[in-house]
Design a protein around this motif. Structure first.
Motif, PDB file in Angstrom:
ATOM      1  N   GLU A 116      88.453  41.806  63.290  1.00 33.90           N
ATOM      2  CA  GLU A 116      88.164  42.939  64.181  1.00 33.90           C
ATOM      3  C   GLU A 116      88.087  44.238  63.394  1.00 33.90           C
ATOM      4  O   GLU A 116      87.237  45.093  63.646  1.00 33.90           O
ATOM      5  N   LYS A 117      88.983  44.394  62.429  1.00 39.16           N
ATOM      6  CA  LYS A 117      88.998  45.596  61.599  1.00 39.16           C
ATOM      7  C   LYS A 117      87.735  45.691  60.756  1.00 39.16           C
ATOM      8  O   LYS A 117      87.219  46.783  60.503  1.00 39.16           O
ATOM      9  N   ALA A 118      87.215  44.535  60.335  1.00 38.32           N
ATOM     10  CA  ALA A 118      85.995  44.528  59.515  1.00 38.32           C
ATOM     11  C   ALA A 118      84.763  44.920  60.321  1.00 38.32           C
ATOM     12  O   ALA A 118      83.801  45.455  59.771  1.00 38.32           O
ATOM     13  N   LYS A 119      84.801  44.650  61.641  1.00 36.09           N
ATOM     14  CA  LYS A 119      83.631  44.912  62.483  1.00 36.09           C
ATOM     15  C   LYS A 119      83.502  46.376  62.892  1.00 36.09           C
ATOM     16  O   LYS A 119      82.433  46.814  63.319  1.00 36.09           O
ATOM     17  N   LYS A 120      84.600  47.117  62.823  1.00 37.38           N
ATOM     18  CA  LYS A 120      84.531  48.511  63.270  1.00 37.38           C
ATOM     19  C   LYS A 120      85.141  49.437  62.219  1.00 37.38           C
ATOM     20  O   LYS A 120      86.007  49.046  61.436  1.00 37.38           O
ATOM     21  N   GLY A 121      84.666  50.660  62.238  1.00 35.49           N
ATOM     22  CA  GLY A 121      85.217  51.668  61.341  1.00 35.49           C
ATOM     23  C   GLY A 121      84.931  51.417  59.879  1.00 35.49           C
ATOM     24  O   GLY A 121      85.769  51.707  59.019  1.00 35.49           O
ATOM     25  N   LEU A 122      83.757  50.864  59.559  1.00 37.69           N
ATOM     26  CA  LEU A 122      83.401  50.600  58.169  1.00 37.69           C
ATOM     27  C   LEU A 122      83.284  51.917  57.406  1.00 37.69           C
ATOM     28  O   LEU A 122      82.595  52.838  57.835  1.00 37.69           O
ATOM     29  N   ARG A 123      83.944  52.007  56.280  1.00 36.58           N
ATOM     30  CA  ARG A 123      83.927  53.217  55.461  1.00 36.58           C
ATOM     31  C   ARG A 123      82.854  53.071  54.381  1.00 36.58           C
ATOM     32  O   ARG A 123      83.132  52.582  53.292  1.00 36.58           O
ATOM     33  N   ASN A 124      81.652  53.470  54.704  1.00 33.80           N
ATOM     34  CA  ASN A 124      80.531  53.342  53.769  1.00 33.80           C
ATOM     35  C   ASN A 124      80.582  54.362  52.640  1.00 33.80           C
ATOM     36  O   ASN A 124      79.962  54.180  51.594  1.00 33.80           O
ATOM     37  N   ILE A 125      81.272  55.480  52.901  1.00 38.96           N
ATOM     38  CA  ILE A 125      81.444  56.505  51.875  1.00 38.96           C
ATOM     39  C   ILE A 125      82.934  56.745  51.690  1.00 38.96           C
ATOM     40  O   ILE A 125      83.730  56.494  52.600  1.00 38.96           O
ATOM     41  N   PRO A 126      83.345  57.238  50.515  1.00 39.28           N
ATOM     42  CA  PRO A 126      84.770  57.475  50.274  1.00 39.28           C
ATOM     43  C   PRO A 126      85.337  58.526  51.221  1.00 39.28           C
ATOM     44  O   PRO A 126      84.668  59.505  51.554  1.00 39.28           O
ATOM     45  N   VAL A 127      86.568  58.310  51.658  1.00 44.02           N
ATOM     46  CA  VAL A 127      87.271  59.267  52.507  1.00 44.02           C
ATOM     47  C   VAL A 127      88.707  59.389  52.027  1.00 44.02           C
ATOM     48  O   VAL A 127      89.223  58.513  51.328  1.00 44.02           O
ATOM     49  N   GLU A 128      89.339  60.493  52.419  1.00 40.04           N
ATOM     50  CA  GLU A 128      90.763  60.666  52.153  1.00 40.04           C
ATOM     51  C   GLU A 128      91.540  60.333  53.421  1.00 40.04           C
ATOM     52  O   GLU A 128      91.184  60.780  54.503  1.00 40.04           O
ATOM     53  N   GLU A 129      92.584  59.542  53.273  1.00 39.66           N
ATOM     54  CA  GLU A 129      93.411  59.198  54.429  1.00 39.66           C
ATOM     55  C   GLU A 129      94.881  59.208  54.027  1.00 39.66           C
ATOM     56  O   GLU A 129      95.241  58.815  52.912  1.00 39.66           O
ATOM     57  N   TYR A 130      95.711  59.629  54.964  1.00 35.44           N
ATOM     58  CA  TYR A 130      97.156  59.593  54.753  1.00 35.44           C
ATOM     59  C   TYR A 130      97.660  58.241  55.263  1.00 35.44           C
ATOM     60  O   TYR A 130      97.395  57.855  56.395  1.00 35.44           O
ATOM     61  N   LEU A 139      98.742  60.113  50.182  1.00 33.87           N
ATOM     62  CA  LEU A 139      97.302  60.291  50.324  1.00 33.87           C
ATOM     63  C   LEU A 139      96.559  59.240  49.502  1.00 33.87           C
ATOM     64  O   LEU A 139      96.934  58.958  48.348  1.00 33.87           O
ATOM     65  N   TYR A 140      95.498  58.697  50.098  1.00 31.77           N
ATOM     66  CA  TYR A 140      94.717  57.660  49.425  1.00 31.77           C
ATOM     67  C   TYR A 140      93.227  57.939  49.591  1.00 31.77           C
ATOM     68  O   TYR A 140      92.784  58.410  50.649  1.00 31.77           O
ATOM     69  N   ALA A 141      92.488  57.645  48.519  1.00 28.08           N
ATOM     70  CA  ALA A 141      91.031  57.649  48.596  1.00 28.08           C
ATOM     71  C   ALA A 141      90.615  56.231  48.970  1.00 28.08           C
ATOM     72  O   ALA A 141      90.979  55.265  48.286  1.00 28.08           O
ATOM     73  N   ILE A 142      89.854  56.117  50.055  1.00 26.85           N
ATOM     74  CA  ILE A 142      89.553  54.790  50.605  1.00 26.85           C
ATOM     75  C   ILE A 142      88.041  54.613  50.772  1.00 26.85           C
ATOM     76  O   ILE A 142      87.342  55.523  51.218  1.00 26.85           O
ATOM     77  N   MET A 143      87.592  53.416  50.427  1.00 30.57           N
ATOM     78  CA  MET A 143      86.189  53.066  50.641  1.00 30.57           C
ATOM     79  C   MET A 143      86.075  51.558  50.786  1.00 30.57           C
ATOM     80  O   MET A 143      86.822  50.803  50.156  1.00 30.57           O
ATOM     81  N   ASP A 144      85.139  51.120  51.638  1.00 28.65           N
ATOM     82  CA  ASP A 144      84.894  49.690  51.821  1.00 28.65           C
ATOM     83  C   ASP A 144      83.762  49.244  50.917  1.00 28.65           C
ATOM     84  O   ASP A 144      82.676  49.823  50.950  1.00 28.65           O
ATOM     85  N   ARG A 181      88.308  46.370  51.342  1.00 26.68           N
ATOM     86  CA  ARG A 181      88.748  47.765  51.512  1.00 26.68           C
ATOM     87  C   ARG A 181      89.609  48.165  50.316  1.00 26.68           C
ATOM     88  O   ARG A 181      90.634  47.537  50.037  1.00 26.68           O
ATOM     89  N   ILE A 182      89.196  49.227  49.636  1.00 27.51           N
ATOM     90  CA  ILE A 182      89.882  49.683  48.420  1.00 27.51           C
ATOM     91  C   ILE A 182      90.582  51.010  48.710  1.00 27.51           C
ATOM     92  O   ILE A 182      89.977  51.948  49.218  1.00 27.51           O
ATOM     93  N   SER A 183      91.869  51.064  48.389  1.00 20.49           N
ATOM     94  CA  SER A 183      92.659  52.299  48.592  1.00 20.49           C
ATOM     95  C   SER A 183      93.307  52.696  47.275  1.00 20.49           C
ATOM     96  O   SER A 183      94.025  51.891  46.658  1.00 20.49           O
ATOM     97  N   VAL A 184      93.029  53.924  46.851  1.00 16.63           N
ATOM     98  CA  VAL A 184      93.543  54.433  45.564  1.00 16.63           C
ATOM     99  C   VAL A 184      94.518  55.561  45.839  1.00 16.63           C
ATOM    100  O   VAL A 184      94.189  56.534  46.525  1.00 16.63           O
ATOM    101  N   GLY A 185      95.735  55.443  45.307  1.00 15.55           N
ATOM    102  CA  GLY A 185      96.733  56.487  45.491  1.00 15.55           C
ATOM    103  C   GLY A 185      96.351  57.758  44.732  1.00 15.55           C
ATOM    104  O   GLY A 185      96.076  57.708  43.526  1.00 15.55           O
ATOM    105  N   ILE A 186      96.300  58.903  45.432  1.00 17.23           N
ATOM    106  CA  ILE A 186      95.888  60.154  44.818  1.00 17.23           C
ATOM    107  C   ILE A 186      96.841  61.297  45.217  1.00 17.23           C
ATOM    108  O   ILE A 186      97.656  61.163  46.128  1.00 17.23           O
ATOM    109  N   SER A 187      96.711  62.417  44.509  1.00 16.99           N
ATOM    110  CA  SER A 187      97.463  63.621  44.873  1.00 16.99           C
ATOM    111  C   SER A 187      96.671  64.856  44.450  1.00 16.99           C
ATOM    112  O   SER A 187      95.692  64.752  43.707  1.00 16.99           O
TER     113      SER A 187
END
Length: 271
Positions: free
Chosen positions: A116-130, A210-215, A265-271
């Motif tokens: 279900e998570k794969a079908k919605k909210g696809l992150r095609n571009i990098p975003v910052e998320e907490y 904070l993480y930089a996230i992209m699918d 889904r790739i999440s990179v720890g950032i600051s």
């Protein structure tokens, strides 16, 4: 012969009285669990009324989960102490089975959640998320080779099964910060998310932050492009790579035949 018939039950009679099949009685005779009280020269089997109680004991112990071998041992050494010992062992076995069932139920629920998570909210571009703190059971990959990865993945799954660890269905890999920065891009751990930390060296804690996230959409072999885009995004946002890289397979070889349909889904720890 009439006296025998008055004193004993035929196979058909005792089967009907005790609610078993003739085949079952033949099997019990064959394995030495319950032999007829008397066998006539013509081969007919005869059972006593007391053997009805033995069949009842067998039925009760079968319902506790006891094997025919365990029941046979009990009948040969029947006593209150032996009965208590057998029941206590079945209680232990039941607790283990309940753990396995709970583990399986969690896996099935998480498998549905993953798709279900794969079908919605696809992150095609990098975003910052907490992101909140998360926990993983992980197995270290010592060599940068597909052979070692497969070996460690198998080892990891067996460890989780043997220790009845309730974990996510989706497969995770974890890459150390230094590995990601170097451009090597080979994971350092195979992992699964768990609900709470488990004491021991195999637990990894993903810190709140904070993480930089992209699918990544596509095969594993093409992930370098997504890694590069994430690095460029982090630099463009004046951020630094300060944490590890967490990769969750939302869709992979388990769900998709075509590797081009994989979603990681790739999440990179950032600051």
């Amino acid at each position: 012969m009439s006296k025998i018939q008055n004193k004993y039950f035929t196979t058909s009679e005792i089967a009907k009285i005790c609610g078993v099949t003739k085949h079952t009685l033949f099997h019990y005779d064959e394995i030495g669990l319950l032999k007829p009280e008397y066998v006539h020269t013509n081969g007919y089997r005869y059972y006593s009324i007391l053997q009805c109680y033995t069949l009842d004991i067998i039925d009760v112990l079968k319902k506790t989960g006891s094997s025919l071998k365990e029941i046979k041992t009990f009948l040969h050494n029947q006593s209150t102490d032996q009965f208590v010992h057998l029941i206590q062992q079945k209680q232990k076995d039941l607790k283990i089975e309940l753990q396995r069932m709970l583990q399986m139920e969690n896996l099935l629920e998480d498998a549905l959640h993953m798709t279900e998570k794969a079908k919605k909210g696809l992150r095609n571009i990098p975003v910052e998320e907490y992101c909140e703190e998360e926990y993983y059971i992980a197995t270290s990959i010592e060599e940068n080779s597909d052979t070692d990865f497969a070996l460690k993945l198998s080892e990891h799954r067996k460890y989780c099964e043997d220790h009845y660890i309730i974990h996510s269905f989706s497969a995770w890999t974890i890459m150390q910060r230094e590995t990601f920065i170097s451009g090597n891009y080979y994971p350092n751990y195979v992992a699964n998310k768990i609900q709470e930390p488990i004491p021991g060296e195999k637990t990894i804690i993903k810190p709140t932050g904070l993480y930089a996230i992209m699918d990544h959409v596509g095969s594993y072999e093409t992930m370098n492009t997504t890694y590069s885009r994430l690095k460029e995004f982090i630099t463009s946002q004046n951020r630094r790579i300060t944490g590890q890289v967490y990769e969750e397979d939302l869709l992979n070889y388990v769900t998709e035949k075509d590797h081009n349909n994989f979603i990681i889904r790739i999440s990179v720890g950032i600051s």
